[in-house]
Design an enzyme around this catalytic site. Structure first.
Site, PDB file in Angstrom:
ATOM      1  N   HIS A 112     -44.795 -54.194 -18.052  1.00 54.32           N
ATOM      2  CA  HIS A 112     -44.741 -52.710 -18.750  1.00 54.32           C
ATOM      3  C   HIS A 112     -45.652 -51.637 -18.304  1.00 54.32           C
ATOM      4  CE1 HIS A 112     -42.234 -54.685 -21.772  1.00 54.32           C
ATOM      5  NE2 HIS A 112     -43.172 -55.423 -22.111  1.00 54.32           N
ATOM      6  N   ASP A 152     -37.718 -61.699 -18.984  1.00 52.45           N
ATOM      7  CA  ASP A 152     -38.482 -61.494 -20.206  1.00 52.45           C
ATOM      8  C   ASP A 152     -37.651 -60.815 -21.283  1.00 52.45           C
ATOM      9  OD1 ASP A 152     -41.743 -60.786 -20.796  1.00 52.45           O
ATOM     10  OD2 ASP A 152     -40.247 -59.633 -22.079  1.00 52.45           O
ATOM     11  N   HIS A 187     -38.340 -58.477 -23.117  1.00 52.95           N
ATOM     12  CA  HIS A 187     -38.583 -56.988 -23.161  1.00 52.95           C
ATOM     13  C   HIS A 187     -38.223 -56.262 -21.863  1.00 52.95           C
ATOM     14  CE1 HIS A 187     -41.634 -58.673 -26.054  1.00 52.95           C
ATOM     15  NE2 HIS A 187     -41.411 -57.774 -26.792  1.00 52.95           N
ATOM     16  N   ASP A 190     -40.589 -65.075 -23.598  1.00 55.73           N
ATOM     17  CA  ASP A 190     -40.247 -64.618 -25.074  1.00 55.73           C
ATOM     18  C   ASP A 190     -38.733 -64.560 -25.404  1.00 55.73           C
ATOM     19  OD1 ASP A 190     -40.176 -62.596 -23.135  1.00 55.73           O
ATOM     20  OD2 ASP A 190     -41.670 -61.448 -24.059  1.00 55.73           O
ATOM     21  N   TYR A 240     -44.530 -66.219 -26.120  1.00 54.98           N
ATOM     22  CA  TYR A 240     -45.512 -66.169 -27.206  1.00 54.98           C
ATOM     23  C   TYR A 240     -45.616 -67.409 -28.220  1.00 54.98           C
ATOM     24  CZ  TYR A 240     -46.185 -61.537 -25.025  1.00 54.98           C
ATOM     25  OH  TYR A 240     -46.161 -60.686 -23.936  1.00 54.98           O
TER      26      TYR A 240
HETATM   27 ZN   LIG Z   1     -41.813 -59.505 -23.198  1.00 58.63          ZN
END
Ligand SMILES: [Zn+2]
Length: 686
Positions: free
Chosen positions: A141, A178, A180, A271, A311
């Site tokens: 990110h 991932d 995200h 995740d 997570y």
């Molecule tokens: Zn992530």
């Protein structure tokens, strides 16, 4: 010419990276805990994987390396936090969307960068073939000028830029699995055609963080980078193994093979796995073994996996282990769950294919168009996902759910993991071709004696085995096959003067032994068609000419395919048809036979062997009528797994071939659902 390939898997880990932690209460950031690293490492030790890896030490990334993608302002801010007190740290952290500083954060982030670059160096210099870096803080990110979403420096983006400069690479693939969107990585490379960036991510029509328009499928890159940014948005939670595999078959892998990267980097967030409070997806750890296995077939095996998110500690650590086990060359566990992508996944896949059609040769003749009325739009889900971190009630149910997933995974892993045979490949001692070609110890088996064989074939195919030569070869074949059926080896090679006869006997024998789903791929002319045993066998016959009087059925499919003379165009048939059918069928044994007049070249056959190893716990039996030296060597290499075989020059499929696959897809996609990559008109509006 085949490039030599290194062997071994690097593991880069430094406990120091667990010192970066949240010092105050923050319901958004409190899931990015040091235990993410330590529990992953402990689990690796538990499976004895650490000792099998080559330990590569981490180092601090230099300022110069960080500046490859970040601004000096960003670097200076990060550096200045080392001496700050808690109040000041909290204030600086507040300038970013979801980030926290600790006095040791800068040091850890530099270690995360350096660990990633150490891995790239180990792979690029041939010290190892592939590897994984367990790092914190994550990177994807973070942007040129900003920390974001738990990320300070963009480890993988820096690695890409570093590899381009230091090793002169011109094509790097970044796969971001991932959950995200790695918007930071997208921004850094969106105008760069030398880096192909693929990301799938929870999106829910821009509802899910980071809620950006540019995370959607139509953000394809800018300027010279147009076509080199691939976003696959998930508009629903609950995506599972089949959705991820469908994305690989119908989007990522065909792009990747056409792109032909020199290095593959994975932004490896877990995740996207089951139980994760952020992703809320359903994919189980073994899917990462399959995804890793596919990526290992690119770039001559040069693959660097770098940790991002994840997570749910149990889900994360089991998924990390599945990844490392696969990098080490262990057989891939059977994928679980129903093999059918959901409607919303198919819609997303269709749209990303349509958006990229102008840029990719393999898509040129696909009749795919953008779907405007998505099922998730016409039936908007009720707000099922309030922020679990601010809602105290949902935090309780979340903990409950988390424990449930933990228990589920405990049992699940026991079910899917199996002992790895100490020797992978079997062949017979007197086989003239294969034995001496195999580079590592193989299990040499004695042929079965004639009375035993006669007893086995009596009642079926008995009339075919009158010849002594055939009887002898069946003895060899059955001896190797038995080793596979008894799980004493993973795979094996047998030579046969009449492959069709050997295959018929092998299939019957396997079913009688108790194997309920045997996949057989027969390449070349097949003089006798084996009985498909009420669905216990799925036959895919690849030959040049339409065999007269033979129609395809669900369990006996004919694929007329003549490999292009210019190079390997078999990618499209394999990814667009054979693999989806095979994964839908979920075989527990794969038989690949090479008969006379094969219509595939050595590179096409190598590809077949390499990619099908993801199935049936990597249990493959090769029956070779054509024992040409180079072919035998390639097949042996693929089975032993010592190196990635050469897949030849990529040639895009002709219009005629795309049409051929499309017809087969239309014919079988109701039965073999992994073939689905577009929705029929109207479905989405119902
Ligand atoms: Zn992530």
């Amino acid at each position: 010419m085949e490039a030599a390939m290194a062997s071994g898997t690097a593991l880069v880990y430094d406990e120091e990276m667990t010192t970066h932690k949240l010092l105050w209460s923050d319901p958004v950031c409190d899931i990015e805990v040091p235990e993410r690293l330590s529990s992953s490492y402990e689990q690796l030790k538990c499976y004895n994987l650490v000792e099998r890896c080559v330990h590569v030490p981490a180092r601090e990334g230099s300022e110069e390396e960080i500046l490859l993608v970040h601004s000096s302002e960003h670097l200076e801010v990060a550096k200045s936090t080392q001496t700050m007190n808690e109040e000041e740290l909290k204030r600086v952290s507040g300038n970013y969307d979801a980030f926290f500083f600790h006095p040791n954060t800068y040091h850890c982030a530099r270690l995360a960068v350096g660990a990633t670059l150490q891995l790239v160096d180990a792979v690029m210099t041939g010290k190892v073939c592939n590897g994984m870096a367990l790092v914190r803080p994550p990177g994807h990110h973070s942007q040129k000028n900003a920390a974001n979403g738990f990320c300070l420096f963009n480890n993988v983006a820096i690695a890409g830029e570093y590899a381009k400069r230091k090793y002169g690479l011109q094509r790097i693939l970044i796969v971001d699995w991932d959950v995200h969107h790695g918007q930071g990585t997208q921004y850094i490379f969106e105008e760069d055609p030398s880096v192909l960036y693929f990301s799938w991510h929870r999106y829910e029509h821009q509802e899910f963080w980071p809620s950006l328009k540019e995370s959607d499928y139509d953000a394809v890159g800018l300027g010279r980078g147009e076509g080199f940014n691939i976003n696959l948005p998930w508009n629903k939670v609950g995506m599972g193994n089949s959705d991820y595999l469908a994305a690989f078959f119908h989007v990522l892998l065909p792009m990747a093979f056409e792109f032909d990267p020199e290095l593959v980097l994975v932004s490896s967030g877990y995740d996207s796995g089951i139980g994760d409070p952020e992703g809320q997806m359903n994919a189980t750890p073994e899917v990462f073994a399959h995804l890793t296995h596919f990526l290992m077939q690119l770039a001559n095996g040069k693959l660097c996996v770098v940790l991002e998110g994840g997570y749910h500690l149990k889900s994360l650590s089991e998924s990390v282990c599945m990844t490392v086990k696969t990098l080490l060359g262990d057989p891939v566990p059977q994928i679980t769950g129903e093999m059918a992508p959901c409607l919303s996944a198919i819609e997303s896949i269709q749209n990303v294919r349509a958006a990229h059609k102008p840029y990719w040769k393999w898509l040129a003749y696909e009749d795919t168009s953008v779907l405007q009325n998505l099922s998730t739009k016409s039936h908007p889900p009720k707000k099922a996902n309030p922020n679990p971190f601010t809602d105290p009630e949902s935090k309780i149910t979340n903990n409950d759910e988390s424990v449930k997933v933990e228990r589920f995974l405990e049992l699940h892993m026991k079910n899917i993991l199996f002992p790895v045979p100490p020797i992978k490949t079997a062949t017979t001692a007197d086989s003239k071709g294969s034995a001496h070609l195999l580079p590592v110890p193989v299990h040499l088996v004695k042929e079965m004696d004639k009375t035993e064989i006669k007893a086995l074939v009596s009642g079926f195919y008995a009339d075919l085995v009158k010849e002594d030569k055939i009887l002898h070869s069946l003895g060899n074949m059955l001896a190797v096959l038995d080793k596979i059926l008894k799980k004493e080896v993973c795979n094996g090679i047998a030579e046969s003067p009449r492959a069709a006869v050997s295959v018929a006997v092998a299939l019957r024998h396997s079913v009688q032994f108790g194997f309920q789903r045997v996949l057989c791929i027969f390449v070349g002319d097949m003089q006798i068609i084996p009985n498909i045993e009420d669905g216990k066998i799925l036959m895919i016959h690849i030959c040049e000419n339409e065999q007269s009087g033979k129609t395809s059925s669900k369990h006996c499919i004919s694929l007329n395919w003549k490999e292009d003379a210019e190079g390997n165009d078999f990618f499209s048939a394999l990814l667009g048809f054979i693999l989806p059918v095979a994964y839908s069928y979920q075989p527990n044994l794969t038989v690949i036979a090479i008969g006379p007049n094969r219509s595939l070249g050595i590179s096409g056959i190598s590809l077949l062997f390499a990619l099908l190893q993801g199935l049936a716990e990597s249990r493959i039996f090769a029956v070779m009528e054509d024992t040409e030296m180079n072919l035998m060597r390639s097949v042996a290499k693929a089975l032993v797994g010592a190196s990635t075989p050469d897949f030849g020059v990529y040639v895009p499929p002709t219009q005629e071939k795309v049409t051929k696959i499309k017809i087969l897809r239309d014919q079988f996609q109701q039965e073999w659902k992994m073939l689905q990559c577009s929705v029929k008109d109207g479905i989405s509006r119902n």
